[in-house]
Design a protein around this motif. Structure first.
Motif, PDB file in Angstrom:
ATOM      1  N   ARG A 128       0.811  -1.206  -0.089  1.00  0.00           N
ATOM      2  CA  ARG A 128       0.050   0.050   0.027  1.00  0.00           C
ATOM      3  C   ARG A 128       0.886   1.352   0.044  1.00  0.00           C
ATOM      4  NH1 ARG A 128      -3.426   2.500  -2.112  1.00  0.00           N
ATOM      5  NH2 ARG A 128      -4.436   4.186  -0.806  1.00  0.00           N
ATOM      6  N   TYR A 135      -6.222  -0.860  -2.567  1.00  0.00           N
ATOM      7  CA  TYR A 135      -7.007  -1.783  -1.321  1.00  0.00           C
ATOM      8  C   TYR A 135      -7.486  -3.128  -1.968  1.00  0.00           C
ATOM      9  CZ  TYR A 135      -5.591   0.615   2.685  1.00  0.00           C
ATOM     10  OH  TYR A 135      -4.803   1.293   3.777  1.00  0.00           O
ATOM     11  N   GLU A 146     -11.050  -5.767   2.615  1.00  0.00           N
ATOM     12  CA  GLU A 146     -10.434  -4.281   2.286  1.00  0.00           C
ATOM     13  C   GLU A 146     -10.557  -3.577   3.618  1.00  0.00           C
ATOM     14  OE1 GLU A 146     -11.616  -1.933  -0.996  1.00  0.00           O
ATOM     15  OE2 GLU A 146     -12.388  -3.494  -2.148  1.00  0.00           O
ATOM     16  N   LYS A 150      -7.562  -2.085   5.756  1.00  0.00           N
ATOM     17  CA  LYS A 150      -7.546  -0.710   6.339  1.00  0.00           C
ATOM     18  C   LYS A 150      -7.362  -0.510   7.862  1.00  0.00           C
ATOM     19  CE  LYS A 150     -10.153   1.018   2.384  1.00  0.00           C
ATOM     20  NZ  LYS A 150     -11.359   1.516   2.396  1.00  0.00           N
ATOM     21  N   ARG A 153      -3.557  -2.009   8.692  1.00  0.00           N
ATOM     22  CA  ARG A 153      -2.489  -0.888   8.143  1.00  0.00           C
ATOM     23  C   ARG A 153      -2.391   0.276   9.260  1.00  0.00           C
ATOM     24  NH1 ARG A 153      -2.950   4.078   5.927  1.00  0.00           N
ATOM     25  NH2 ARG A 153      -1.125   4.868   4.970  1.00  0.00           N
TER      26      ARG A 153
END
Length: 168
Positions: A128, A135, A146, A150, A153
């Protein structure tokens, strides 16, 4: 009388493999080498990815899904290989890194902190943040939703931030 050459025969690269290498070879090598802390191991992963893709080439993905397909195979191989061969910090190396008090000096050790993250967090951050992969493609490559990516991350970035700046 035949002469033998001391040079190894060049490896024949098929057009399909050449196309994959041209499009994704640098990224695959960098991703693999970054995760495994070794150019040699990174090259092995790239060769294994090419072999695996060649076997699957009759099921070739449409162009718009090709990068996700390549990354999916790379992630699978990295996950298998990393369990066996990823270099980790020894306890004494971790203690040395953790003993650094100044945040700017700790930032110099970012790679060491990065490798303390879970393998999937490392892969996600590279895909990323280093390569700018969207994503949806990462979700295909890593077999994860996804929204989960997120959250993962954000948590990985917060962990790195805490390790580097807060010395926790």
């Amino acid at each position: 009388m035949s002469q033998t050459s001391s040079k190894p025969a060049p490896i024949a690269i098929k057009p399909f493999e050449e196309s994959i290498l041209r499009q994704y070879g640098d990224m695959l090598l960098d991703l693999s080498s970054s995760i495994l802390w070794s150019q040699t191991e990174g090259r092995k992963i790239v060769r294994q990815v090419l072999e695996k893709l060649q076997k699957q080439s009759r099921h070739l993905q449409p162009e718009r899904y090709q990068r996700a397909w390549v990354l999916q195979n790379a992630c699978q191989l990295l996950q298998k290989t990393a369990i066996k061969s990823t270099r980790t910090l020894t306890p004494s190396e971790q203690a040395m890194v953790d003993s650094i008090k100044e945040p700017t000096e700790r930032l110099v050790q970012l790679e060491s902190y990065f490798h303390r993250l879970h393998l999937n967090e490392q892969i996600l951050l590279l895909l990323r943040d280093k390569y700018g992969i969207p994503y949806p493609e990462i979700a295909i490559a890593m077999h994860m939703p996804e929204d989960s990516l997120k959250v993962m991350r954000q948590q990985a970035l917060e962990t790195l931030e805490r390790w580097v700046w807060c010395h926790a």
